[in-house]
Scaffold this motif. Structure first.
Motif, short mmCIF file in Angstrom:
data_model
loop_
_atom_site.label_atom_id
_atom_site.label_comp_id
_atom_site.label_asym_id
_atom_site.label_seq_id
_atom_site.Cartn_x
_atom_site.Cartn_y
_atom_site.Cartn_z
N GLN A 133 -1.48 4.27 6.87
CA GLN A 133 -2.41 4.93 6.09
C GLN A 133 -3.39 6.09 6.72
O GLN A 133 -3.50 7.05 6.18
CB GLN A 133 -3.29 4.06 5.28
CG GLN A 133 -2.34 3.48 4.10
CD GLN A 133 -3.38 2.30 3.18
OE1 GLN A 133 -3.87 1.59 3.67
NE2 GLN A 133 -2.98 2.70 2.09
N ALA B 288 0.72 -1.23 -0.07
CA ALA B 288 -0.02 0.09 -0.06
C ALA B 288 0.98 1.40 -0.20
O ALA B 288 1.95 1.30 0.58
CB ALA B 288 -0.89 -0.11 1.13
N GLN B 289 0.49 2.50 -0.45
CA GLN B 289 0.85 3.66 -0.64
C GLN B 289 0.82 4.13 0.93
O GLN B 289 0.00 4.24 1.57
CB GLN B 289 0.36 4.44 -1.44
CG GLN B 289 1.23 5.79 -1.42
CD GLN B 289 0.61 7.05 -2.88
OE1 GLN B 289 -0.58 6.59 -3.30
NE2 GLN B 289 1.24 7.78 -2.95
N LEU B 290 2.00 4.79 1.31
CA LEU B 290 2.01 5.06 2.85
C LEU B 290 2.29 6.60 3.01
O LEU B 290 3.18 7.20 1.96
CB LEU B 290 3.21 4.32 3.55
CG LEU B 290 2.85 2.85 3.55
CD1 LEU B 290 3.95 2.38 4.34
CD2 LEU B 290 1.57 2.29 4.07
N GLU C 42 0.12 -1.57 7.73
CA GLU C 42 -0.48 -0.93 6.67
C GLU C 42 -1.46 0.39 6.78
O GLU C 42 -1.45 1.30 6.41
CB GLU C 42 -0.35 -1.70 5.59
CG GLU C 42 0.88 -2.21 4.63
CD GLU C 42 0.79 -2.60 3.37
OE1 GLU C 42 1.68 -2.70 2.62
OE2 GLU C 42 -0.45 -3.02 3.10
N GLU C 43 -2.60 -0.25 7.45
CA GLU C 43 -3.82 0.39 7.65
C GLU C 43 -3.32 1.43 8.47
O GLU C 43 -4.03 2.81 8.49
CB GLU C 43 -4.96 -0.64 8.29
CG GLU C 43 -6.13 0.08 8.60
CD GLU C 43 -7.24 -1.00 9.13
OE1 GLU C 43 -8.34 -0.39 9.54
OE2 GLU C 43 -7.08 -1.98 9.12
#
Length: 425
Positions: free
Chosen positions: A175, A42-44, A171-172
């Motif tokens: 984000q 994922a993009q962070l 990741e969540e």
């Protein structure tokens, strides 16, 4: 052999793809039981003040005034600019920084946390979600350690199972803007492990996924200052997956950088061993010899540095394969006859060694012995799910006109690919 698209530079790992541009996923299944799909990382958010050592210390102090001052300093904001950002008057910012005013309202604290990416716990907001996060961090290192053990024992799918929930949760959190330094350190480690596990499991045509995941781990750690050991490790893993995917130029650059920054002998030796592999594949004899010499010297200086990547078995295998690739058969014969005074190698290295010994026997004209080694290597690689090693064996068999082994290896790769939900052709 698939060739990975060459990167424009290697000053940092490749940029991560956003969640909205994730593309195709790779399904991993074992015995008909599928794991969750593994999309690209994922993009962070980047440039987060709390990822730095100083920012983390300020955050852990719980001093809201110091936190606001550090946030402004990090982003080069005036009090007026910060007040506009969080929609309060400048006087309120000044009073908060000097502790003449305190945020009593939970609503105000939540809003401030959301706008500045301050973890709720720092602002005195607890609850079930915070406890869940604390529990995840507490066991996160154990999860990564168990995944590493599983992968080194030839159970890369089990390694992915171990990492699945942890990586997604981290990741969540990142984000959402609530990740602290400890979250990102753990995420960098876990992402690199995901990439190495995928590098074991995937055939060559799909190794870009391994490159992307190891690169994303190196990218995360590049946000953090002072983590030289972890940075060197993730760069080494990234460089090795680049090599396997065929991008030798960027692989060499990443591994050289890992050597430069590694603060310990073990990390330095690991990066040198992987660089020796890349150098031999690139035909750079001088670099290969230098790296092998560094590895041998490190192991002699401190045998306790042995790990999955740097050990007497791996040194012999890498040196033998490199000598064969650089057309030094006499030296290769000397290395092939060298005995290793220790137990059995890790499963993956055992398979790699068989394929490399087959390469040696073909070079010395012992075709029947080579065929026996290749046959066993293909069978073992299927057991431990190492399609890349089968593809190596197939190329050697093709060069020696061992058609039955070419067919057996090709079918083995297809079978392993089908179980992963990818194309093995």
């Amino acid at each position: 052999m698939t060739r990975h698209a060459q990167k424009d530079e290697i000053s940092g790992p490749p940029a991560e793809e956003g969640a909205a541009n994730r593309g195709e996923c790779t399904d991993v299944s074992v015995n008909g039981s599928k794991l969750d799909a593994w999309p690209p990382p994922a993009q962070l958010p980047e440039c987060v003040p709390w990822y730095t050592r100083q920012g983390n210390e300020v955050l852990c102090s719980g001093d809201l005034g110091a936190i606001l001052r550090y946030y402004r300093t990090f982003h080069q904001l005036s009090q007026a600019q910060l007040s506009e950002l969080i929609n309060v008057d400048r006087t309120s910012i000044s009073r908060l920084e000097t502790q003449d005013r305190h945020l009593e309202s939970i609503t105000d604290r939540i809003r401030l946390g959301d706008q500045l990416g301050i973890p709720y716990a720092v602002l005195g907001i607890g609850g079930v979600r915070q406890q869940d996060h604390m529990d995840m961090i507490a066991c996160g290192e154990s999860v990564v350690r168990l995944s590493l053990i599983a992968r080194e024992e030839g159970r890369a799918v089990d390694a992915l199972r171990e990492l699945d929930r942890l990586v997604r949760a981290l990741e969540e959190r990142a984000q959402s803007g609530k990740a602290a330094r400890e979250d990102m350190v753990l995420l960098a480690t876990a992402r690199a492990e995901v990439g190495v596990a995928l590098g074991d499991l995937l055939p060559e045509a799909h190794l870009d996924a391994a490159v992307q995941w190891t690169g994303s781990g190196a990218r995360v750690i590049s946000y953090l200052d002072g983590e030289l050991g972890l940075s060197a490790h993730t760069l080494s893993m990234y460089g090795n997956e680049l090599r396997k995917a065929g991008d030798l130029v960027c692989a060499v650059k990443a591994l050289q950088h890992a050597i430069e920054i590694s603060p310990d002998l073990g990390g330095h030796a690991t990066a040198n061993l992987l660089l020796a592999r890349a150098a031999s594949e690139n035909g750079n004899v001088a670099m290969f010899d230098q790296c092998i010499g560094q590895c041998r010297q490190a192991l002699e200086q401190d045998p306790s540095i042995s790990n999955f990547f740097i050990n007497p078995f791996s040194l012999r295998e890498v040196e033998l394969r490199g000598l064969l690739l650089t057309a030094r058969r006499g030296d290769a014969e000397r290395v092939a006859s060298r005995s290793i005074a220790m137990g059995a190698p890790p499963p993956a290295w055992g398979v790699m060694e068989r394929v490399t010994m087959a390469q040696f026997y073909l070079a010395t004209g012992e075709t029947d012995t080579a065929a026996a080694e290749l046959r066993t290597a293909i069978l073992d690689a299927q057991v431990f799910r190492l399609p890349h090693q089968v593809e190596r064996a197939v190329r050697l068999a093709e060069g020696a006109n061992l058609d039955d082994l070419v067919l057996a290896g090709t079918e083995a790769v297809k079978a392993m690919s089908n179980s992963l939900g990818v194309d093995g052709d």
